[in-house]
Structures are given as C-alpha cells and as structure tokens.
Design an enzyme around this catalytic site. Structure first.
Site, mmCIF file in Angstrom:
data_model
loop_
_atom_site.group_PDB
_atom_site.id
_atom_site.type_symbol
_atom_site.label_atom_id
_atom_site.label_comp_id
_atom_site.label_asym_id
_atom_site.label_seq_id
_atom_site.Cartn_x
_atom_site.Cartn_y
_atom_site.Cartn_z
ATOM 1 N N VAL A 167 -51.782 91.572 67.826
ATOM 2 C CA VAL A 167 -52.868 91.159 68.715
ATOM 3 C C VAL A 167 -53.978 92.203 68.725
ATOM 4 C CG1 VAL A 167 -51.375 89.766 70.187
ATOM 5 C CG2 VAL A 167 -51.684 92.194 70.709
ATOM 6 N N ALA A 168 -53.691 93.409 68.226
ATOM 7 C CA ALA A 168 -54.704 94.465 68.119
ATOM 8 C C ALA A 168 -54.247 95.454 67.060
ATOM 9 C CB ALA A 168 -54.894 95.173 69.448
ATOM 10 N N ALA A 170 -55.322 99.350 65.823
ATOM 11 C CA ALA A 170 -56.134 100.532 66.103
ATOM 12 C C ALA A 170 -55.883 101.596 65.046
ATOM 13 C CB ALA A 170 -55.827 101.051 67.502
ATOM 14 N N SER A 171 -56.438 102.775 65.271
ATOM 15 C CA SER A 171 -56.401 103.816 64.244
ATOM 16 C C SER A 171 -54.993 104.343 63.973
ATOM 17 C CB SER A 171 -57.304 104.971 64.656
ATOM 18 O OG SER A 171 -56.908 105.481 65.915
ATOM 19 N N GLN A 174 -50.596 99.436 65.645
ATOM 20 C CA GLN A 174 -51.014 98.086 65.994
ATOM 21 C C GLN A 174 -50.021 97.517 66.997
ATOM 22 O OE1 GLN A 174 -51.533 96.594 62.037
ATOM 23 N NE2 GLN A 174 -49.563 95.549 61.988
ATOM 24 N N VAL A 175 -50.480 96.517 67.750
ATOM 25 C CA VAL A 175 -49.736 96.014 68.901
ATOM 26 C C VAL A 175 -49.387 94.546 68.705
ATOM 27 C CG1 VAL A 175 -49.805 95.646 71.398
ATOM 28 C CG2 VAL A 175 -50.926 97.654 70.405
ATOM 29 N N LYS A 191 -45.973 98.417 70.614
ATOM 30 C CA LYS A 191 -46.898 99.252 69.845
ATOM 31 C C LYS A 191 -46.124 99.930 68.715
ATOM 32 C CE LYS A 191 -50.196 103.061 70.633
ATOM 33 N NZ LYS A 191 -50.748 103.940 71.691
ATOM 34 N N ASP A 326 -58.616 109.793 76.683
ATOM 35 C CA ASP A 326 -59.144 108.899 75.653
ATOM 36 C C ASP A 326 -59.461 107.524 76.251
ATOM 37 O OD1 ASP A 326 -59.939 108.052 73.141
ATOM 38 O OD2 ASP A 326 -57.913 107.516 72.497
#
Length: 799
Positions: A167-168, A170-171, A174-175, A191, A326
């Site tokens: 669903v996402a 990132a660097s 991913q999730v 995650k 962050d």
C-alpha cells in the site's frame, strides 16, 4: 585524508535501546556483508576499513547522476539567462528519478525538500512528494519470504491475509495491509525492510563522511574562526539513519511515544499500537489506521491539522524530551474518522526518535522567549549555554548581526519571505540598481564578519533537531504561507512557564515578570506582564512591529475574561506561577494593607473630630476653644507584650498607632502600588482599582469598627493568631465590602462584590478550595506582620 572512524553513540541524541550500540562485542549479529545489524561503532569501523574501493565506486555513480543534471541547468542559464517555467516539469522529474536511483540516503534528502514551498516551485514539490511513499517497489514474493524468515514460520501462522501489492513504498521499506491470525482478523500494517538496504546505506555514509572530512578541512583553512564540527554533525545524522534500519528499536520507540502522549494528555493525535511479538529488526507490525497521508491532502486540510501536529511536537521536544525526528508528510496521517478517543491525526514511523535532556530543554525555552521578544542581548546568553557561542564572544558585534539575521526569520513565511525581509533590511529596492548593489555589498560584508569574526558552532544535535523543525515548518507553510514557527510556539512556551516548577523554568518566568521595562523600572512584579502571560498561555498574544514579535507588556483587548483568567491562575496548569508569586503577593498585599489602612484612618480622624465653632466677625476665633483633633488624642491600645501572648496596655495617639501597624510607604512602594492599581483597572475595572488605592472606602461605621478592634485588644490577644484570626478578619472584610457595595455608586457600573463574584464564577470546587486556602494563608501572614510591628516579635508559623 584523515583516518576515517565510525561515529560514536556516546554523546548522540538519537534514541537507542541499550542493546543497540557501541559495544563492539562478537555477539552482535551481522548480515552477509559483515555489517552489524544494530549500531556498533567498532564493527562498522572494521567494515569501512575493508571497503577501500567503496568511495570511488559510489562517488563515480553519484557523479554519473549529478553531472548531467548540473550541466543541463548551466546550459539553460547560459542560453536563456535563467530557468523558464516550461523546463520545470522535465527538470523536476529528472531530479526525482536521480535521487530515487541513488538510493535511500539521497531519497531522504529529497523528502526533506519536498515540503519546502518557500524554496522550490510547486511542480518540483509535487515530484519530490512521490519520494515519501511512492518509490520503486520490490517484489511481494521477496517481502513474504523475508517476513517468514524473520518471524520463523509460514505466513499463514501469523496472518490470515495480506495485500497482493504494497500500500506504500518508501526509501527503507514498503508496507502491506494484513489481517492477524487472532480469531478476529484484526487489520494491521506490516512494514518490511528493503533487501540489501543496510549495505547501500553504509556505503553512502562512508562517502558522505569522506566528503565531510574534506569540507571540514576547507573550513578550518579558510574560516578558522568557525568552530562547527561538520564531521560530528554528519556522525549524528549517520547514527540516526543507521538506527532507522532496526525495526525492533522502532517498535520500542513507537510504544514509548504512544504511551508518553497519552500520559501527557495530548488530544487530537495518536500513535498506532505495535504488536511487539511480531516485530523484528526487518519486520514491524502495527495497528492499521484508515486515513490519508498529508502528502495526499490539500493545503486547506494541512492547515486544519497544523495546530495539532505543532502541539504534539512541542510537547515531545519541551515536555517529554523524546521527539519524532522525521515528521515528513508521508509519516502524518489525517484519519478518515476520529478514533474512540477523538483523535483525528496519526503519527507514523518512529524509526528516528531523539532525546534531549532537561538542561538543553530549558535553554531552548529561554531562547524562544528571547527570540520571540527580540531580546537579542539575552539570546546571546542562551546561545552560550547551548554551546553555539563561546563565553568570550564579542557581544557588541554579535547583537546587531543577530537582529539582521534572525528578525526576518521570526516574521515567518519561510525562505521567500526571509529573502524579501532581508532586501528591505538592506534597502535593496526592486527597481533601483544602485540600492541593489549597495545592499548586496552590505549584506556580503555582514556575512564575512560572521564567518571571520564570530566563532559560532552548530552543536551535533542540530543535525537531528534541525531536520525535524525544517520538515514541520515546511508542512505548515504548505497550509499557511505566512506561518512563523517561533510566534506560533510562544503560547505553548507561556503555558510551560506557568506550569513547570523546576528552578530553571522559575528563573525564566521570573525574568519575564520582574525584569525592568521601559515603562516600569521598579524591581517588583509587573502586573501587566502577568496578565499578558495568562493571555499568551490561552493563545491570545499581543504583538509589536507589525505582529512580528511578542509584546510581553500588552494585554490583548480580546483576550481572557476576568473569570477565565482567574480560573487559569488557580488551575493545576499555573503551579509554577503560583509558587513564584507566593512571596511577592504577600509583599503586594502588605503594601495595599498599609495604604488602605493609612487612608482609612485619616478619614476616621476627620469623621470623628468635632467641627470647629465658627469664628466671629472682626474677632476671629479668639473666644473659640482649640479644635480637637482625634488623631492627637491619646487612647489606650492593647498590644502584645514581649512574650507575644499576654497583651499590655499602651497609650498612644491614633496617628502613632497608625504609623506603628501601617508604616508609611516609601517612594518606590508608592510607585509600585500605583502601577499595580493602574494595571488592575484595565483588567477588573475602576472599583477594584479604587479599593486598592484606598480611595473613598471608609464610612463612619467602618471607622468605628477599625478603632474598636484596635482598642479592644484584637491585636494584643495571642490566642487569635493563625487561621481562626484570618477567617474572622476575612468575614469582617467581606461584610465591609458588601456595605460599601450597597452604598457606592460604582464608576464602571459594577460594584466590588459583583466583580469578585464574577471572577470566581467559573472555578471548580477544587479551585475554590485552593483560593480559600491561599486567601486564608495570605491574611494570616499579613496579621503576623502587623503583630510583629506592634509587638516586636519574630513571625511565628501560622499554618
């Protein structure tokens, strides 16, 4: 080049579990390349020493991406004299793809810049926003394999379902959305860390450290006055970045932050719960939350949550000493529906959390106060305590430069507004070439002065704190282009001053309330400032210089009502303030007691002195007896004896007695009393102000009561000390006020009794009890002061 060493965690502000760093033992787990899975200085250093070719290899790859992009920019500048808007989409997309190809380290830099509308055009922001959670995805089959390896069993043992695609992305990970195998199909977010990310990040940090060494050498050669250790700054950032790869540490951080925000009573924002039994170094399972990331929200929606996010961050930084470092838009979720507790925002991804100790918190609070009030002389002291400036710095040179550098920032609006304000400051007019050249020369000269003459340094923890502030400020500017974080933070700081009882906070509060001002040079309490501070804490801030700075002496006209201000003053949120004011209020009460008593006794003397017979024409008053002045007639007064218990009779005049129990105010005390009464008039009306001044408050009946009390031994009876005497005195005073209220006209249309009733109308039972205790104790202390004056005894404990 110097010998390269891995950063130490000994002085790091990054939140690390005790098992996460610095040990250098053989028991630390390593990956296939020999890198430790948790931060370990000695093992990382051994690894870097073996990686002699990493610098050239990684640097070549970076140059291969950077040079073509920079060449394109230079070509456009030369051929067209600038970057036309028609080229922005192409350039923005190229920059985003290059950062993505360079990997996690550079993606992080792109994420920070994606929330700075004051620095980059919107088309660039839109492209860089894709780096927050839409980078290239890795195969789900790889993710499933990693989950099973980390959890030690087949996927179905832990989950009944998992999404086919992330669903996402990132660097660093991913999730996926999944449902737990718990009999209730509880929805969770899983995650999963990217393969080989540890090796990539480690090599990037190696390259950046080499670059930092070179830059440090250049600074030391060409700007030797500068004391900033840029290698140490990078060290702090490197420790934080490395720690983000340990999801077990992130799970601990997430649980701690969630619990801390709940304990602090923060409303509006929550942190998802974690399932620690399913969390490892590469996998993290947490509560699923439905919502949209701020990167997907409109500016209006972002503006709605800014205040919530700001309050949460300030609480973390100045209250908990444990903050999310962050907070980019991909890590803040606007919930589709409020949680059962009423939260509308969720804070995600606690991989990088930082800690800050009480001492630094207090110095930062003091710095915000002085920066918001444009008190740069005091700000120098704050910067010394924060290790930004040395103790022997040249204040005369620094203060005006601080004004020029920091005032435009405090006004808000980010980089674009900062540039505009700087141009105004240096007289750089848009259509005047001469002013542009002159202003630029002056600005350059100031910059050279800073570099060459002022030995400032940037502490290592600024690498973490600065990152968080820059990101949050950028988000807020997206929703409000005029946002200024210093001014917006001030109400929180005001509440902190009221509530905290630590000596450092008490000192800052005392400085605000008692320091000499242009309009009041006395050393006592500045009531205007107290009233302003109460308003500031409620969110109503008086400003100066075009709303750019806090006016500590201004009481906002649309601020707190008397009842609301009284309630805040007596609440648990004003503990520090009440503690500080305890002794000062006693002094103020004594000043007004003496003033009221002296004026009242004067009126009593006039009231009871018999009228003088009229004089005869031509003969004057030669046949009239001398006028009898009550103040000169000796009367018996019962006063305490030396032992303080047995009263004795003393014969003295009323004037002598008045001077004894209520000595005349000094000039400074008179000025102080006037300033307090004047300030009170603005807030509670003229009736209360007149009462404090002692104007027209005594009637003939009142005078009888005063003289009767004095001549019948009220002050001479040692058994009437303490709370009983105070309560009897308060009852008599209450009866007096009611009689005065009925007989007075009230210049403001509201009598004293009515004002007092209104002031206490919103108090809870606990607050009323607290008020009663304070007033009773205060009255006891004033009675004790009077007894000391008439008896010469030392004050006894009245509690």
């Amino acid at each position: 080049m110097r010998t390269l060493s891995a950063p130490s965690v000994d002085k790091s502000y990054v939140s690390l579990d005790a098992s996460s760093g610095g040990g250098g033992t053989d028991t630390v787990a390593i990956d296939g390349d020999g890198l430790p899975l948790t931060y370990d200085r000695e093992m990382i250093e051994r690894y870097w020493k073996r990686e002699r070719g990493a610098l050239n290899e990684r640097w070549s790859y970076f140059v291969g991406k950077a040079v073509p992009f920079l060449t394109r920019l230079i070509t456009l500048y030369i051929s067209e004299g600038g970057i036309d808007e028609r080229h922005l989409p192409e350039l923005s997309r190229r920059a985003r793809l290059d950062l993505q190809d360079l990997g996690p380290t550079f993606i992080k830099a792109g994420q920070m810049m994606s929330v700075r509308p004051d620095v980059l055009p919107q088309v660039a922001l839109d492209e860089l926003a894709m780096l927050q959670d839409s980078v290239i995805r890795f195969d789900t089959a790889v993710a499933v394999r990693q989950i099973e390896e980390e959890l030690g069993g087949p996927l179905g043992e832990f989950f009944t379902s998992i999404s086919e695609e992330p669903v996402a992305a990132a660097s660093l990970a991913q999730v996926y959305q999944a449902t737990l195998n718990d009999g209730m199909n509880t929805r969770v977010a899983v995650k999963v860390q990217r393969p080989n990310v540890l090796s990539t990040v480690s090599k990037d940090l190696y390259v950046l450290r080499r670059a930092a060494e070179v830059f440090q050498g250049l600074v030391e050669r060409f700007a030797p006055q500068q004391k900033t250790n840029y290698v140490a700054l990078l060290n702090e950032w490197a420790i934080g970045f490395y720690t983000e790869l340990d999801f077990a540490n992130e799970a601990r951080n997430q649980r701690r932050l969630r619990t801390s925000l709940i304990d602090a009573g923060i409303s509006g924002i929550t942190v998802p719960n974690v399932y620690e039994e399913l969390c490892t170094r590469r996998v993290l399972v947490s509560e699923w939350m439905d919502g949209r990331k701020l990167s997907e929200c409109s500016p209006g929606e972002i503006a709605e949550v800014t205040a919530i996010a700001q309050e949460a961050f300030l609480t973390q930084l100045f209250g908990l000493g444990f903050f999310h470092a962050d907070p980019h838009p991909g890590n803040i979720l606007k919930l589709n529906n409020p949680t059962p507790e009423g939260h509308t925002v969720a804070l995600l991804d606690c991989g990088l959390m930082a800690t800050i100790d009480r001492e630094d918190q207090d110095h930062m609070i003091s710095a915000v106060i002085h920066l918001a009030n444009k008190d740069y002389a005091s700000l120098v002291d704050d910067f010394i305590r924060l290790n930004i400036l040395p103790t022997d710095c040249d204040r005369a040179a620094i203060i005006p430069l601080m004004d020029k550098a920091l005032s435009p920032y405090v006004k808000g609006g980010g980089a674009k507004k900062y540039e505009e304000e700087l141009k105004k400051l240096y007289g750089m007019e848009a259509d005047n070439v001469s002013s542009q050249v002159g202003g630029f020369q002056a600005m350059t000269q100031d910059a050279l002065t800073v570099l060459n003459d002022i030995p400032f340094s940037i502490p290592p923890y600024f690498a973490i704190l600065g990152r968080a502030i820059v990101t949050l400020e950028g988000i807020a500017l997206t929703g409000n282009e005029n946002y200024g974080i210093i001014m917006e933070s001030y109400p929180f700081i005001a509440r902190k001053l009221l509530a905290e009882g630590r000596p450092e906070i008490q000192q800052a509060l005392q400085e605000v309330l008692f320091s000499v001002t242009d309009s009041d040079s006395s050393s006592g309490l500045k009531l205007n400032r107290l009233l302003a501070l109460l308003n500031n804490a409620s969110g109503s801030v008086g400003t100066k210089e075009g709303a750019a700075f806090v006016d500590l002496d201004a009481v906002p006209e649309d601020g707190l009502s008397l009842a609301d201000g009284f309630k805040l003053l007596l609440s648990d949120d004003a503990l520090s303030l009440r503690k500080l004011l305890e002794g000062e209020v006693e002094n103020i009460a004594d000043v007004f007691f003496r003033q009221i008593t002296r004026k009242g006794m004067t009126e009593a003397v006039v009231t009871f002195s018999p009228p003088r017979p009229p004089t005869l024409p031509f003969l004057g008053d030669i046949f009239a007896p001398p006028k009898i002045q009550l103040g000169d007639i000796p009367l018996p007064f019962l006063l305490p004896a030396g032992d303080g218990m047995t009263p004795s009779v003393s014969v003295m005049t009323v004037n002598e007695f008045t001077d004894l129990i209520a000595p005349k105010l000094s000039r400074d005390e008179e000025i102080y009393a006037i300033s307090i009464a004047d300030a009170a008039e603005k807030f509670v009306g003229r009736d209360i102000s007149n009462f404090l001044r002692g104007d027209e408050i005594f009637s003939a009946q009142t005078a009888k009561l005063v003289l009767a009390a004095a001549t019948t031994g009220l002050l001479g009876n040692g058994n009437l000390l303490g709370t009983p005497a105070a309560k009897n005195t308060l009852k008599a005073l209450s009866d007096l006020l009611r009689r005065l209220d009925r007989s007075g006209t009230g210049t403001m249309g509201m009598g004293v009794d009515e004002v007092l009733a209104g002031a206490t109308s919103k108090l809870s039972d606990d607050e009323k009890y607290r008020l009663n205790e304070i007033v009773t104790e205060l009255t006891s202390r004033i009675l004790q002061r009077v007894r000391v004056r008439v008896g010469g005894t030392k004050p006894a404990t009245t509690r």
